[in-house]
Structure formats: structure tokens, C-alpha cells
Design a protein around this motif. Sequence first.
Motif, PDB file in Angstrom:
ATOM      1  N   SER A 125       0.807  -1.221   0.000  1.00  0.00           N
ATOM      2  CA  SER A 125       0.000   0.000   0.000  1.00  0.00           C
ATOM      3  C   SER A 125       0.842   1.274   0.000  1.00  0.00           C
ATOM      4  O   SER A 125       0.428   2.285  -0.553  1.00  0.00           O
ATOM      5  CB  SER A 125      -0.972   0.003   1.171  1.00  0.00           C
ATOM      6  N   GLY A 126       2.019   1.224   0.588  1.00  0.00           N
ATOM      7  CA  GLY A 126       2.888   2.403   0.575  1.00  0.00           C
ATOM      8  C   GLY A 126       3.272   2.820  -0.830  1.00  0.00           C
ATOM      9  O   GLY A 126       3.419   4.008  -1.117  1.00  0.00           O
ATOM     10  N   LEU A 127       3.415   1.843  -1.714  1.00  0.00           N
ATOM     11  CA  LEU A 127       3.726   2.166  -3.107  1.00  0.00           C
ATOM     12  C   LEU A 127       2.497   2.699  -3.834  1.00  0.00           C
ATOM     13  O   LEU A 127       2.605   3.546  -4.713  1.00  0.00           O
ATOM     14  CB  LEU A 127       4.263   0.934  -3.834  1.00  0.00           C
ATOM     15  N   LEU A 128       1.322   2.193  -3.449  1.00  0.00           N
ATOM     16  CA  LEU A 128       0.094   2.643  -4.090  1.00  0.00           C
ATOM     17  C   LEU A 128      -0.251   4.075  -3.702  1.00  0.00           C
ATOM     18  O   LEU A 128      -0.992   4.751  -4.415  1.00  0.00           O
ATOM     19  CB  LEU A 128      -1.065   1.717  -3.716  1.00  0.00           C
ATOM     20  N   ASP A 129       0.279   4.542  -2.587  1.00  0.00           N
ATOM     21  CA  ASP A 129      -0.014   5.886  -2.102  1.00  0.00           C
ATOM     22  C   ASP A 129       0.962   6.941  -2.614  1.00  0.00           C
ATOM     23  O   ASP A 129       0.905   8.090  -2.192  1.00  0.00           O
ATOM     24  CB  ASP A 129      -0.007   5.907  -0.568  1.00  0.00           C
ATOM     25  N   LEU A 130       1.847   6.556  -3.506  1.00  0.00           N
ATOM     26  CA  LEU A 130       2.784   7.539  -4.051  1.00  0.00           C
ATOM     27  C   LEU A 130       2.016   8.639  -4.777  1.00  0.00           C
ATOM     28  O   LEU A 130       1.017   8.370  -5.451  1.00  0.00           O
ATOM     29  CB  LEU A 130       3.754   6.874  -5.038  1.00  0.00           C
ATOM     30  N   PRO A 131       2.461   9.884  -4.660  1.00  0.00           N
ATOM     31  CA  PRO A 131       1.769  10.962  -5.365  1.00  0.00           C
ATOM     32  C   PRO A 131       1.887  10.766  -6.886  1.00  0.00           C
ATOM     33  O   PRO A 131       2.857  10.171  -7.359  1.00  0.00           O
ATOM     34  CB  PRO A 131       2.511  12.224  -4.909  1.00  0.00           C
ATOM     35  N   PRO A 132       0.920  11.251  -7.626  1.00  0.00           N
ATOM     36  CA  PRO A 132       0.930  11.038  -9.081  1.00  0.00           C
ATOM     37  C   PRO A 132       2.038  11.800  -9.810  1.00  0.00           C
ATOM     38  O   PRO A 132       2.412  11.428 -10.920  1.00  0.00           O
ATOM     39  CB  PRO A 132      -0.446  11.512  -9.526  1.00  0.00           C
ATOM     40  N   THR A 133       2.544  12.834  -9.181  1.00  0.00           N
ATOM     41  CA  THR A 133       3.621  13.610  -9.815  1.00  0.00           C
ATOM     42  C   THR A 133       4.705  13.908  -8.793  1.00  0.00           C
ATOM     43  O   THR A 133       4.464  13.896  -7.585  1.00  0.00           O
ATOM     44  CB  THR A 133       3.101  14.949 -10.383  1.00  0.00           C
ATOM     45  N   LEU A 134       5.883  14.199  -9.289  1.00  0.00           N
ATOM     46  CA  LEU A 134       7.000  14.591  -8.431  1.00  0.00           C
ATOM     47  C   LEU A 134       6.937  16.083  -8.152  1.00  0.00           C
ATOM     48  O   LEU A 134       6.375  16.848  -8.938  1.00  0.00           O
ATOM     49  CB  LEU A 134       8.324  14.267  -9.116  1.00  0.00           C
ATOM     50  N   PHE A 168      12.332   6.986  -0.625  1.00  0.00           N
ATOM     51  CA  PHE A 168      13.158   6.197   0.288  1.00  0.00           C
ATOM     52  C   PHE A 168      12.339   5.716   1.483  1.00  0.00           C
ATOM     53  O   PHE A 168      12.414   4.550   1.862  1.00  0.00           O
ATOM     54  CB  PHE A 168      14.361   7.012   0.767  1.00  0.00           C
ATOM     55  N   ASN A 169      11.547   6.605   2.069  1.00  0.00           N
ATOM     56  CA  ASN A 169      10.748   6.235   3.240  1.00  0.00           C
ATOM     57  C   ASN A 169       9.772   5.112   2.918  1.00  0.00           C
ATOM     58  O   ASN A 169       9.602   4.175   3.701  1.00  0.00           O
ATOM     59  CB  ASN A 169       9.992   7.449   3.786  1.00  0.00           C
ATOM     60  N   ARG A 170       9.133   5.194   1.760  1.00  0.00           N
ATOM     61  CA  ARG A 170       8.170   4.161   1.379  1.00  0.00           C
ATOM     62  C   ARG A 170       8.876   2.835   1.093  1.00  0.00           C
ATOM     63  O   ARG A 170       8.407   1.771   1.487  1.00  0.00           O
ATOM     64  CB  ARG A 170       7.353   4.612   0.185  1.00  0.00           C
ATOM     65  N   LEU A 171       9.994   2.894   0.399  1.00  0.00           N
ATOM     66  CA  LEU A 171      10.745   1.673   0.113  1.00  0.00           C
ATOM     67  C   LEU A 171      11.319   1.063   1.391  1.00  0.00           C
ATOM     68  O   LEU A 171      11.347  -0.156   1.561  1.00  0.00           O
ATOM     69  CB  LEU A 171      11.853   1.945  -0.899  1.00  0.00           C
ATOM     70  N   ARG A 172      11.774   1.911   2.319  1.00  0.00           N
ATOM     71  CA  ARG A 172      12.293   1.414   3.588  1.00  0.00           C
ATOM     72  C   ARG A 172      11.192   0.721   4.391  1.00  0.00           C
ATOM     73  O   ARG A 172      11.402  -0.336   4.975  1.00  0.00           O
ATOM     74  CB  ARG A 172      12.870   2.591   4.390  1.00  0.00           C
ATOM     75  N   ALA A 173       9.997   1.311   4.415  1.00  0.00           N
ATOM     76  CA  ALA A 173       8.867   0.696   5.115  1.00  0.00           C
ATOM     77  C   ALA A 173       8.509  -0.645   4.489  1.00  0.00           C
ATOM     78  O   ALA A 173       8.251  -1.624   5.196  1.00  0.00           O
ATOM     79  CB  ALA A 173       7.665   1.629   5.110  1.00  0.00           C
ATOM     80  N   LEU A 174       8.531  -0.708   3.163  1.00  0.00           N
ATOM     81  CA  LEU A 174       8.254  -1.961   2.462  1.00  0.00           C
ATOM     82  C   LEU A 174       9.318  -2.999   2.774  1.00  0.00           C
ATOM     83  O   LEU A 174       9.012  -4.152   3.093  1.00  0.00           O
ATOM     84  CB  LEU A 174       8.188  -1.701   0.952  1.00  0.00           C
ATOM     85  N   ALA A 175      10.575  -2.599   2.727  1.00  0.00           N
ATOM     86  CA  ALA A 175      11.676  -3.524   3.027  1.00  0.00           C
ATOM     87  C   ALA A 175      11.592  -4.019   4.475  1.00  0.00           C
ATOM     88  O   ALA A 175      11.799  -5.206   4.737  1.00  0.00           O
ATOM     89  CB  ALA A 175      13.020  -2.842   2.772  1.00  0.00           C
ATOM     90  N   LYS A 228       8.470 -10.282   7.813  1.00  0.00           N
ATOM     91  CA  LYS A 228       7.808 -11.526   7.428  1.00  0.00           C
ATOM     92  C   LYS A 228       8.827 -12.649   7.233  1.00  0.00           C
ATOM     93  O   LYS A 228       8.537 -13.792   7.511  1.00  0.00           O
ATOM     94  CB  LYS A 228       6.979 -11.320   6.176  1.00  0.00           C
ATOM     95  N   LEU A 229      10.002 -12.295   6.756  1.00  0.00           N
ATOM     96  CA  LEU A 229      11.038 -13.311   6.552  1.00  0.00           C
ATOM     97  C   LEU A 229      11.581 -13.824   7.880  1.00  0.00           C
ATOM     98  O   LEU A 229      12.031 -14.962   7.991  1.00  0.00           O
ATOM     99  CB  LEU A 229      12.195 -12.764   5.714  1.00  0.00           C
TER     100      LEU A 229
END
Length: 88
Positions: A38-47, A72-79, A85-86
Motif C-alpha cells: 500500500s505504501g507504493l500505491l499511495d505515491l503521489p501522481p507527480t514529483l 526512500f521512506n516508502r521503500l524502507r517501510a516496504l523492506a 515476514k522473513l
Amino acid sequence: MMASKFAQQQLQEKVEVLDGSRQSGSIRKAAVRIEDLSGLLDLPPTLKSTKVTAAPTMDEHNALVDDVQSLFNRLRALADALQGKLNT
């Protein structure tokens, strides 16, 4: 009506493949839920940042830093979520 033993075995195998428990070490091949991304789905449509043709101004630079920080924050949260889970 009761499912056949073969159908039950097929269902069990599918579930084990999806959750990564089918084989030792296969957790990295487990399916992921869309909710987990969901963090990736919430990315703003434009930079905020835009291309420049000369040295960037402080505002242009800060907009770029904001964009990179947000990604970075969204990717870090995903990672972190995947790592959690791992480790379970």
C-alpha cells in the motif's frame, strides 16, 4: 459434498506454495498481498521536482530531496515489512 482427497491435496499444495512453506527456503517465493504494498500505491501522481537546464536553485534542489526522501521512506517501510515476514 465432500472434496476428493486429490482435490484436498491440490488445495493444500497451493496454499503452501502461496505462503512459502512448501519447501525449506521457499519463503522468499511466497505471494505478497496488495495491502502489503500500500505504501507504493499511495505515491503521489507527480514529483515535486522538475528538470532544470542550469544549476538548480535551492527550492529546486529541496523539491528533489523531498521526492527522494519520500520514495526512500516508502521503500524502507516496504523492506522492513518484508524483512519482518522473513524473520517470523
